[in-house]
Design an enzyme around this catalytic site. Structure first.
Site, PDB file in Angstrom:
ATOM      1  N   GLY A   1       0.812  -1.203   0.000  1.00 20.68           N
ATOM      2  CA  GLY A   1       0.000   0.000   0.000  1.00 20.68           C
ATOM      3  C   GLY A   1       0.848   1.256   0.000  1.00 20.68           C
ATOM      4  O   GLY A   1       2.010   1.243   0.396  1.00 20.68           O
TER       5      GLY A   1
ATOM      6  N   HIS B   1       3.472   5.048   2.962  1.00 17.63           N
ATOM      7  CA  HIS B   1       4.587   4.669   3.824  1.00 17.63           C
ATOM      8  C   HIS B   1       5.920   5.225   3.349  1.00 17.63           C
ATOM      9  O   HIS B   1       6.964   4.720   3.737  1.00 17.63           O
ATOM     10  CB  HIS B   1       4.692   3.143   3.905  1.00 17.63           C
TER      11      HIS B   1
ATOM     12  N   HIS C   1      -0.232   0.360  10.092  1.00 18.87           N
ATOM     13  CA  HIS C   1      -1.561   0.765   9.654  1.00 18.87           C
ATOM     14  C   HIS C   1      -2.459   1.063  10.851  1.00 18.87           C
ATOM     15  O   HIS C   1      -3.677   1.111  10.734  1.00 18.87           O
ATOM     16  CB  HIS C   1      -2.211  -0.324   8.802  1.00 18.87           C
TER      17      HIS C   1
END
Lengths: 333, 333
Positions: free
Chosen positions: A55, A58, A220
């Site tokens: 994802g 980051h 997360h």
């Protein structure tokens, strides 16, 4: 929200466009899909490729570790969401130089599912793949189940070492063995002081009152192992380092690399105050620090907090960390 | 507060201790005063030294630019406070290799006062000094009074170029001329979305309701030139870049270096979304971007926001930016 963005739905694509415009000598998007980013000279004939993915949100993870002596390519998902199997596969083709491709990414269900599908697609096209999962978050599983842990900032060490192994011409099996060896000797623990705010929804990734901290939090916002009043930097470091030393069975005379990683909005000043204590604690235990990294290596957008990673070193691992590397976000040698 | 600190009064000293423990091969504190940090090999015989200094809370400014091909030493004040004249003088002695010392720091009253006193002390000891002030914040003064501007992130370009000039053996007058030339061709404008929180008091550096922005804000929260509702990234970039292009009288065919700098808690993703637009705007004007820097180069602890700096390039300036440099926070070549 306090975000400098345009259409929230365009957040990821515009960010990637910015990276490629800023660093065209280092990275490129070789297909019609902007979510596939590879090093500018990919594919490198005869060398093992390394594909990562996961994802967005980051940075510098994962896109920031695409370069020479690091990962060769990345498949990029939406914020905190996996890339598709097709994207993982396209990245594989784009970096395949004929020596096979290592998948090296964090241990999250969606990523595993899609990379495994991509491996099947690659197999059909005659591209050999191996998979090593970053799984360094000691708060997520006990040592006995270490390979079920979530992957967090410590995967940086694996990119660095596996990338160096690929660069020197190791075979796919050898590069995979290097990556697995690094993962098996890496442990990370984090602390969160504030949540991530999602660009599309404006929602927080979790609730945490100001003045509290969550120890062992995931990148997360996954729950940690202790929530309580914010403590001093030294007390926090002790809470993070002690479990790492135990987890890696470090004793007097052992050697380590240390990564003090900021999760987003924690200032660099505070990361150095933390490192001061890490150094004290390890010195007291007569554990020798041979490499130090302090800064933002794996973030959660604007989350306040930090993590500490330790990698147990031997001569081989140290040499791989010392090897040259260059990406938009990292340079060694 | 959401800070990972110990005693707030020890914030600066513990941070410096952490930096020296993390990077002993690059920097050292050569005197009993921990607030004086110099490159590990200082003094370098026969080379011009470069001393900078200023308040803490801006990492990697100023401490982060002490290294080879950059500044030689720094005198470090408390958060947002000047170092003392004695500290500036001690830093001068510590880097003096017999070829004189350039003072290169941001244009703030307290810093000017104390560095000028240090120059007098150095003169009494037979150490020649020259002074060049970083003064790149276009929001603080009009072009006609450019040398009265506040110094912000654009001083990075001056460290890089003057450091390269010193490294190649330029005389004190020549190094000072390089620094002044860079400063005269650098312009910066910033935007703030949230304040800095002071470690000792827990107070905010200014008040700004969530959802608003202040254009032209200084790195200590000095007032800007426009406050209003938060706009899109593209609209913000346009507000920042247009005055810079005008200020530097850039026209078709001109060449620039670009720095998109995060002020603290603004994620790297957003800085790249901003760079995308910077590139668009400059391309439309047929201004050629030859160097790009995106990241945190001068912060205000956890302030949310960013700044954009442009440096008008010629062959000499470009070559100085391209020269090798290494510090705990910056590496080139």
């Amino acid at each position: 929200m306090r975000k400098i963005i345009n259409d929230p739905e365009a957040f990821v694509d515009e960010m990637i466009e910015g990276i490629v415009l800023a660093h065209p000598e280092l990275v490129k998007t070789p297909t019609d899909d902007p979510r596939i980013l590879v090093r500018a000279d990919a594919p490198v004939a005869g060398k093992v490729g390394i594909v990562t993915g996961g994802g967005s949100g980051h940075l510098p993870l994962f896109k920031g570790y695409v370069g020479t002596g690091l990962a060769s390519g990345v498949a990029i998902g939406n914020v905190f969401s996996s890339p598709s199997a097709k994207q993982c596969f396209e990245a594989t083709k784009a970096v395949n130089g004929g020596a096979g491709v290592l998948y090296l990414y964090g241990n999250y269900g969606g990523d595993v599912l899609n990379f495994d599908l991509a491996a099947d697609m690659a197999d059909l096209e005659g591209i050999s793949t191996e998979t090593v999962l970053g799984c360094d978050d000691v708060a997520s599983q006990p040592r006995e189940r270490a390979r079920d842990r979530r992957g967090v900032a410590g995967i940086f060490f694996a990119f660095k070492a596996a990338g160096a192994a690929a660069e020197r011409g190791d075979s796919l099996a050898e590069v995979a063995a290097v990556a697995q060896d690094i993962v098996d000797h890496t442990a990370t623990m984090g602390i969160g002081l504030s949540p991530t705010i999602f660009p599309v929804t404006g929602q927080a990734s979790f609730e945490l009152p100001e003045g509290e901290m969550e120890v062992g939090i995931g990148i997360h916002g996954e729950p940690g192992i202790h929530r309580g009043e914010l403590e001093s930097a030294d007390a926090i470091v002790d809470r993070l380092v002690d479990p790492l030393v135990t987890d890696l069975s470090l004793t007097e005379g052992d050697r380590v690399a240390v990564l003090v990683n900021g999760l987003g909005s924690t200032p660099l000043e505070e990361l150095y105050i933390m490192y001061r204590r890490v150094n004290q604690v390890l010195s007291e235990r007569k554990i020798s620090v041979e490499k130090v990294y302090v800064g933002e290596y794996a973030t959660s957008l604007e989350m306040a907090g930090a993590s500490i990673s330790l990698l147990a070193l031997n001569d081989d691992r140290k040499a791989l960390l010392d090897a040259p590397a260059q990406s938009p976000f990292f340079q060694e040698g």
